[in-house]
Structures are given as C-alpha cells and as structure tokens.
Design a protein around this motif. Structure first.
Motif, PDB file in Angstrom:
ATOM      1  N   VAL A  42      42.541  30.325  39.264  1.00 29.95           N
ATOM      2  CA  VAL A  42      43.660  30.891  40.032  1.00 29.95           C
ATOM      3  C   VAL A  42      43.599  29.994  41.365  1.00 29.95           C
ATOM      4  CG1 VAL A  42      44.287  32.939  41.639  1.00 29.95           C
ATOM      5  CG2 VAL A  42      43.108  33.247  39.399  1.00 29.95           C
ATOM      6  N   CYS A  43      44.829  29.242  41.210  1.00 31.94           N
ATOM      7  CA  CYS A  43      45.019  28.270  42.171  1.00 31.94           C
ATOM      8  C   CYS A  43      46.307  28.346  42.917  1.00 31.94           C
ATOM      9  CB  CYS A  43      45.224  26.917  41.453  1.00 31.94           C
ATOM     10  SG  CYS A  43      44.028  26.626  40.313  1.00 31.94           S
ATOM     11  N   LEU A  44      46.283  27.770  44.187  1.00 35.56           N
ATOM     12  CA  LEU A  44      47.447  27.595  45.031  1.00 35.56           C
ATOM     13  C   LEU A  44      48.087  26.027  45.276  1.00 35.56           C
ATOM     14  CD1 LEU A  44      46.641  29.628  48.418  1.00 35.56           C
ATOM     15  CD2 LEU A  44      48.594  30.024  46.911  1.00 35.56           C
ATOM     16  N   LYS A  45      49.403  25.912  44.974  1.00 36.35           N
ATOM     17  CA  LYS A  45      50.065  24.660  45.108  1.00 36.35           C
ATOM     18  C   LYS A  45      51.344  25.202  45.796  1.00 36.35           C
ATOM     19  CE  LYS A  45      51.118  20.420  43.120  1.00 36.35           C
ATOM     20  NZ  LYS A  45      51.247  19.559  42.005  1.00 36.35           N
ATOM     21  N   ASN A  46      51.519  24.328  46.749  1.00 36.90           N
ATOM     22  CA  ASN A  46      52.973  24.568  47.774  1.00 36.90           C
ATOM     23  C   ASN A  46      53.239  26.257  47.847  1.00 36.90           C
ATOM     24  OD1 ASN A  46      53.589  21.924  47.242  1.00 36.90           O
ATOM     25  ND2 ASN A  46      54.178  22.248  45.242  1.00 36.90           N
ATOM     26  N   LYS A  47      52.166  26.752  48.388  1.00 32.39           N
ATOM     27  CA  LYS A  47      51.891  28.066  48.768  1.00 32.39           C
ATOM     28  C   LYS A  47      52.413  29.121  47.623  1.00 32.39           C
ATOM     29  CE  LYS A  47      52.676  27.232  53.558  1.00 32.39           C
ATOM     30  NZ  LYS A  47      53.661  26.587  54.517  1.00 32.39           N
ATOM     31  N   LYS A  48      52.405  28.723  46.327  1.00 34.40           N
ATOM     32  CA  LYS A  48      52.596  29.379  45.310  1.00 34.40           C
ATOM     33  C   LYS A  48      51.262  29.942  44.449  1.00 34.40           C
ATOM     34  CE  LYS A  48      57.635  28.530  44.297  1.00 34.40           C
ATOM     35  NZ  LYS A  48      57.842  29.301  45.325  1.00 34.40           N
ATOM     36  N   LEU A  49      51.197  30.843  43.921  1.00 39.85           N
ATOM     37  CA  LEU A  49      49.927  31.322  42.923  1.00 39.85           C
ATOM     38  C   LEU A  49      50.252  30.737  41.645  1.00 39.85           C
ATOM     39  CD1 LEU A  49      47.382  32.701  43.825  1.00 39.85           C
ATOM     40  CD2 LEU A  49      48.455  34.703  43.185  1.00 39.85           C
ATOM     41  N   HIS A  50      48.959  30.199  40.841  1.00 39.28           N
ATOM     42  CA  HIS A  50      49.034  29.672  39.753  1.00 39.28           C
ATOM     43  C   HIS A  50      47.811  30.054  38.810  1.00 39.28           C
ATOM     44  CE1 HIS A  50      52.152  26.597  40.675  1.00 39.28           C
ATOM     45  NE2 HIS A  50      51.602  26.805  41.790  1.00 39.28           N
ATOM     46  N   PHE A  51      48.113  30.689  37.785  1.00 35.89           N
ATOM     47  CA  PHE A  51      46.971  31.284  36.516  1.00 35.89           C
ATOM     48  C   PHE A  51      46.989  30.118  35.596  1.00 35.89           C
ATOM     49  CE2 PHE A  51      47.094  36.136  37.309  1.00 35.89           C
ATOM     50  CZ  PHE A  51      46.774  36.055  38.655  1.00 35.89           C
ATOM     51  N   VAL A  52      45.781  29.696  35.384  1.00 36.36           N
ATOM     52  CA  VAL A  52      45.606  28.747  34.217  1.00 36.36           C
ATOM     53  C   VAL A  52      44.674  29.266  33.225  1.00 36.36           C
ATOM     54  CG1 VAL A  52      44.860  26.422  33.957  1.00 36.36           C
ATOM     55  CG2 VAL A  52      46.073  26.808  36.059  1.00 36.36           C
ATOM     56  N   VAL A  53      45.170  29.398  32.101  1.00 36.18           N
ATOM     57  CA  VAL A  53      44.016  29.735  30.925  1.00 36.18           C
ATOM     58  C   VAL A  53      43.586  28.573  30.312  1.00 36.18           C
ATOM     59  CG1 VAL A  53      43.709  31.016  28.908  1.00 36.18           C
ATOM     60  CG2 VAL A  53      45.180  31.989  30.583  1.00 36.18           C
ATOM     61  N   VAL A  54      42.195  28.362  30.147  1.00 33.28           N
ATOM     62  CA  VAL A  54      41.752  27.159  29.553  1.00 33.28           C
ATOM     63  C   VAL A  54      40.996  27.496  28.184  1.00 33.28           C
ATOM     64  CG1 VAL A  54      39.878  25.232  29.740  1.00 33.28           C
ATOM     65  CG2 VAL A  54      41.167  26.053  32.105  1.00 33.28           C
ATOM     66  N   LYS A  55      41.205  26.637  27.107  1.00 38.13           N
ATOM     67  CA  LYS A  55      40.565  26.878  25.756  1.00 38.13           C
ATOM     68  C   LYS A  55      40.191  25.653  25.382  1.00 38.13           C
ATOM     69  CE  LYS A  55      41.583  29.577  21.451  1.00 38.13           C
ATOM     70  NZ  LYS A  55      41.287  28.631  20.455  1.00 38.13           N
ATOM     71  N   ALA A  56      39.054  25.738  24.883  1.00 40.72           N
ATOM     72  CA  ALA A  56      38.360  24.400  24.221  1.00 40.72           C
ATOM     73  C   ALA A  56      38.826  24.902  22.673  1.00 40.72           C
ATOM     74  CB  ALA A  56      36.643  24.512  24.596  1.00 40.72           C
ATOM     75  N   VAL A  57      39.264  23.500  22.073  1.00 42.48           N
ATOM     76  CA  VAL A  57      39.926  23.556  20.854  1.00 42.48           C
ATOM     77  C   VAL A  57      38.896  22.301  19.907  1.00 42.48           C
ATOM     78  CG1 VAL A  57      41.637  23.254  19.170  1.00 42.48           C
ATOM     79  CG2 VAL A  57      42.073  24.523  21.684  1.00 42.48           C
ATOM     80  N   LEU A  58      38.344  22.875  19.052  1.00 42.73           N
ATOM     81  CA  LEU A  58      37.542  21.873  18.077  1.00 42.73           C
ATOM     82  C   LEU A  58      38.516  21.118  16.999  1.00 42.73           C
ATOM     83  CD1 LEU A  58      34.136  23.697  17.494  1.00 42.73           C
ATOM     84  CD2 LEU A  58      34.596  21.538  19.082  1.00 42.73           C
ATOM     85  N   TYR A  59      38.511  19.864  16.826  1.00 45.93           N
ATOM     86  CA  TYR A  59      39.307  19.265  15.663  1.00 45.93           C
ATOM     87  C   TYR A  59      38.870  20.110  14.429  1.00 45.93           C
ATOM     88  CZ  TYR A  59      40.397  15.509  12.403  1.00 45.93           C
ATOM     89  OH  TYR A  59      41.249  15.001  11.673  1.00 45.93           O
TER      90      TYR A  59
END
Length: 119
Positions: A42-59
């Motif tokens: 959960v991040c802020l950039k330019n006073k806006k909130l951002h949600f980032v979903v991370v997924k590790a993906v195997l070859y």
C-alpha cells in the motif's frame, strides 16, 4: 539441493517489486509479505493511494497473466479507499535450466516488466 518454498519465491518477487516501486518514487505505507494476503504494498505517490498485488510466477507460466476476476475484486476493494490497483507478476526460473526448480544458492533469472494498472 534445497528447492525454494512458495514463501521464499514470494519474498524474492516482493524484493524485485519493492525496489522498482522505490525507484519510481512510491512511498510505502504498509507492506505485507505473507502469502495470500493482498495487497502486498500500500503506497502513496503524488498524494494518491496505490494497492499493489505481487505474484511470484514459475516458468513456464506467463508473469503478465493474472486472475481477472480476483483482480477485479481487489480493484473494487481499492476503490473504497480511492486507491488505484496494480498487478505485479514476477517470473522466476532456474538460470541453468528453466525446466528445473529454483534452488537455494543457485542462480535464477527474473522476468519482470513492471506494475500493470487494473482499470
């Protein structure tokens, strides 16, 4: 030879995405590296909130492909907070042989093209 666990692969992906977000000027409000706990960032950039979903993906899976239905649920959740939603798929493979599992203390390759906004 010790094969990396799902959590260890996830942590690798988190490090890749975290460094990318930092380089792009995102400010971390919350970081959750537990598996199946979204969003990871959960991040802020330019006073806006951002949600980032991370997924590790195997070859041989494609790290750019994501579960559309699930990401729509995440987007609707983010909208309640007036946040933007992103998916960050990180492909990970054994550097010596893509068909082999990723193991501890051996080289691996990363396939990561940055965050994709879910709109």
């Amino acid at each position: 030879m010790e094969i990396l666990s799902e959590q260890e692969l996830h942590n690798l992906a988190m490090n890749v995405v975290g460094k990318d977000l930092e380089a792009k000027g995102f400010e971390f409000i919350a970081v959750n590296s537990k598996l199946k706990k979204d969003p990871q960032f959960v991040c802020l950039k330019n006073k806006k909130l951002h949600f980032v979903v991370v997924k590790a993906v195997l070859y041989p899976e494609n790290p750019k492909e994501f579960d559309v239905v699930y990401m729509e649920i995440m987007r609707e959740h983010a909208l309640k907070f007036k946040a933007r939603t992103y998916y960050a798929g990180v492909g990970i493979a054994n550097a010596e042989n893509y068909e082999e599992p990723v193991v501890r203390d051996r080289n691996y390759v990363i396939n990561y093209d940055g965050i994709q906004e879910i709109v």
